[in-house]
Write an enzyme that holds these catalytic residues in place. Sequence first.
Site, PDB file in Angstrom:
ATOM      1  N   LYS A 190      40.144  44.494  40.906  1.00 24.08           N
ATOM      2  CA  LYS A 190      40.404  43.364  40.003  1.00 24.08           C
ATOM      3  C   LYS A 190      39.495  43.480  38.783  1.00 24.08           C
ATOM      4  O   LYS A 190      38.277  43.462  38.894  1.00 24.08           O
ATOM      5  CB  LYS A 190      40.151  42.039  40.728  1.00 24.08           C
ATOM      6  CG  LYS A 190      40.260  40.792  39.832  1.00 24.08           C
ATOM      7  CD  LYS A 190      40.099  39.492  40.631  1.00 24.08           C
ATOM      8  CE  LYS A 190      39.992  38.264  39.718  1.00 24.08           C
ATOM      9  NZ  LYS A 190      39.806  37.004  40.466  1.00 24.08           N
ATOM     10  N   ASP A 224      36.946  34.958  33.568  1.00 20.39           N
ATOM     11  CA  ASP A 224      37.913  34.040  34.169  1.00 20.39           C
ATOM     12  C   ASP A 224      37.556  32.602  33.793  1.00 20.39           C
ATOM     13  O   ASP A 224      36.707  31.979  34.407  1.00 20.39           O
ATOM     14  CB  ASP A 224      37.900  34.229  35.698  1.00 20.39           C
ATOM     15  CG  ASP A 224      38.948  33.372  36.400  1.00 20.39           C
ATOM     16  OD1 ASP A 224      39.777  32.764  35.700  1.00 20.39           O
ATOM     17  OD2 ASP A 224      38.932  33.333  37.652  1.00 20.39           O
ATOM     18  N   LYS A 273      38.274  26.057  34.497  1.00 23.41           N
ATOM     19  CA  LYS A 273      37.167  25.847  35.442  1.00 23.41           C
ATOM     20  C   LYS A 273      36.139  24.910  34.811  1.00 23.41           C
ATOM     21  O   LYS A 273      35.884  25.012  33.604  1.00 23.41           O
ATOM     22  CB  LYS A 273      36.461  27.183  35.722  1.00 23.41           C
ATOM     23  CG  LYS A 273      37.184  28.134  36.651  1.00 23.41           C
ATOM     24  CD  LYS A 273      36.344  29.400  36.850  1.00 23.41           C
ATOM     25  CE  LYS A 273      37.076  30.463  37.657  1.00 23.41           C
ATOM     26  NZ  LYS A 273      37.221  30.130  39.081  1.00 23.41           N
ATOM     27  N   ARG A 294      45.180  37.532  42.063  1.00 25.45           N
ATOM     28  CA  ARG A 294      46.247  38.026  42.937  1.00 25.45           C
ATOM     29  C   ARG A 294      47.486  38.417  42.123  1.00 25.45           C
ATOM     30  O   ARG A 294      48.276  39.251  42.552  1.00 25.45           O
ATOM     31  CB  ARG A 294      46.562  36.986  44.013  1.00 25.45           C
ATOM     32  CG  ARG A 294      47.147  35.704  43.527  1.00 25.45           C
ATOM     33  CD  ARG A 294      47.020  34.571  44.562  1.00 25.45           C
ATOM     34  NE  ARG A 294      45.661  34.049  44.621  1.00 25.45           N
ATOM     35  CZ  ARG A 294      45.262  33.120  45.496  1.00 25.45           C
ATOM     36  NH1 ARG A 294      46.099  32.631  46.376  1.00 25.45           N
ATOM     37  NH2 ARG A 294      44.018  32.696  45.494  1.00 25.45           N
TER      38      ARG A 294
HETATM   39  N1  BES Z   1      37.570  34.530  40.313  1.00 21.65           N
HETATM   40  C1  BES Z   1      37.903  33.430  41.114  1.00 21.65           C
HETATM   41  C2  BES Z   1      37.328  33.497  42.519  1.00 21.65           C
HETATM   42  C3  BES Z   1      35.849  33.357  42.672  1.00 21.65           C
HETATM   43  C4  BES Z   1      35.217  32.154  42.415  1.00 21.65           C
HETATM   44  C5  BES Z   1      35.119  34.413  43.154  1.00 21.65           C
HETATM   45  C6  BES Z   1      33.865  32.035  42.616  1.00 21.65           C
HETATM   46  C7  BES Z   1      33.779  34.299  43.345  1.00 21.65           C
HETATM   47  C8  BES Z   1      33.151  33.106  43.080  1.00 21.65           C
HETATM   48  C9  BES Z   1      39.408  33.325  41.281  1.00 21.65           C
HETATM   49  O1  BES Z   1      40.173  33.782  40.221  1.00 21.65           O
HETATM   50  C10 BES Z   1      39.716  31.883  41.491  1.00 21.65           C
HETATM   51  O2  BES Z   1      39.407  31.100  40.646  1.00 21.65           O
HETATM   52  N2  BES Z   1      40.284  31.563  42.639  1.00 21.65           N
HETATM   53  C11 BES Z   1      40.590  30.221  42.985  1.00 21.65           C
HETATM   54  C12 BES Z   1      41.921  30.208  43.675  1.00 21.65           C
HETATM   55  C13 BES Z   1      42.487  28.844  43.920  1.00 21.65           C
HETATM   56  C14 BES Z   1      42.840  28.194  42.583  1.00 21.65           C
HETATM   57  C15 BES Z   1      43.712  28.965  44.785  1.00 21.65           C
HETATM   58  C16 BES Z   1      39.505  29.692  43.912  1.00 21.65           C
HETATM   59  O3  BES Z   1      39.031  30.452  44.772  1.00 21.65           O
HETATM   60  O4  BES Z   1      39.116  28.550  43.750  1.00 21.65           O
HETATM   61 ZN    ZN Z   2      39.294  35.273  39.033  1.00 24.25          ZN
HETATM   62 ZN    ZN Z   3      40.499  32.346  38.681  1.00 24.91          ZN
END
Ligand code: BES
Ligand code: ZN
Ligand code: ZN
Length: 460
Positions: A228, A233, A240, A314
């Site tokens: 990835k 992000d 966020k 994903r």
């Molecule tokens: N990059 C993040 C996941 C992440 C967050 C990894 C904090 C490590 C530390 C990912 O893109 C994300 O934001 N995932 C969301 C998915 C949810 C919206 C279904 C998450 O994990 O909150």
């Molecule tokens: Zn992410």
């Molecule tokens: Zn994300």
Amino acid sequence: MTLSFALPSDTSFPLHVIAQPDLESWLQKQSQHVQSWVAVNGFSAALGQTLLVPSASGAAEMTLAGYGTEEKRTRKRFPLAAAALSLPEGTYHIASGVPADQLEVECLGWLLAGYAFDHYASQTGGSAELVAPDGVDAARIEAMAQAEALTRDLVNTPASDMGPAQLHQAVEALAAEFGATCDAILGDALLDQNFPMIHTVGRAAEQVPRLIELNWGNSSPKLTLVGKGVCFDTGGLNLKPGASMGLMKKDMGGAANVLGLARMIMALDLPVQLRVLIPAVENAVAGNAFRPGDILTSRKGLTVEINNTDAEGRLVLADALTLADEGEPDLVISMATLTGAARVAVGPDLAPFYTDDETCALALSNAAVVSADPVWRMPFHTPYEAMIEPGIADLDNAPSGGFAGSITAALFLRRFVGSRRYIHFDIYAWQPSKEPGRSKGGLGQGPRAILNALPEMLGL
Ligand code: BES
Ligand code: ZN
Ligand code: ZN
């Protein structure tokens, strides 16, 4: 520091590594001079304690490093690295005290103690150099340390200097170093060549999205790594909050980890046909950003309802995994900072992984122990498949309910690899506080365990 061993020399200092329970018996075999110097300086062989012992004439005679107790050592990833950090500049060789089965890990920890991220301000790691002890595979340990440094540098570099274009340059540089090829599909060409989801996630950013590909070697078996590469992000329109966005320069940690692994595979000239795929994008906010409720059609033809633009990893991985599958490799491994849920489940030390292949699972778990690279198997729990099926499209990128977030993300990815042998790592890629051998910041999670498991997984 180059994170290499020092050349053997007549002038390197002998380092005696002494476990706390062994201190008394060790002292009894020493001269009166050494005994009293140790006593006067309060050296107790506590883990990480060091002491220079001068000869009667005043020149350094030997150096001691405390190795603590077994209980204290098991709490550390690299027990000797604390001593390596506290020793004065100079060249040392291990004269006694490190058990043979710990030697490689301790050497790796020593080299890694020399790492510092000094691109923006002067920083120094440990300055004590180590001569490779007899019997260790020095080239392999150096390859591991240098790969880890690459991973850390890539993650630590902020998004202002590590966007999709710079990540692309980093892959080109790595390819050039090892005689690999590097190709990429950029911007609108992603649409022409049917990588719609990589384009959709990355289209709102200043730097165009891209799919970067590195190829190396032509002996079978075929190994494909997918990382990835979300260079930042923001969450997209599902923005966020500040505290959650703060660390998101590390959202290309999966790419940084597969590149570290690729570096080791190439440096050690492993007999595999290696393909690395990195969807590199920035998940940004702009008028053309993708929206909640949009339905995307993936490269594979599966439709995906976007229920949260922050579940972007994903999406980009899905198109890359489809391409990986088309190449009919023997094994596909993806690495990604995919979910916050994985971090909640296992914390920052363990690299959670998913696979349906028992041989791979066992090989990885065993290899992790000898690699100082702990991993933990998680379940591809098929009954949860229903959670990623929204009804209006084939798949839901962000199931509501908040259950099993790391598992449902893994199941989502598995839909795109067909029947390939597949391992997925949902990593954190970050060390929250400084530990010996692990600087605060970007961190490799899993690549050494994978490297050491490859012979068993691929029959090398
Ligand atoms: N990059 C993040 C996941 C992440 C967050 C990894 C904090 C490590 C530390 C990912 O893109 C994300 O934001 N995932 C969301 C998915 C949810 C919206 C279904 C998450 O994990 O909150
Ligand atoms: Zn992410
Ligand atoms: Zn994300």
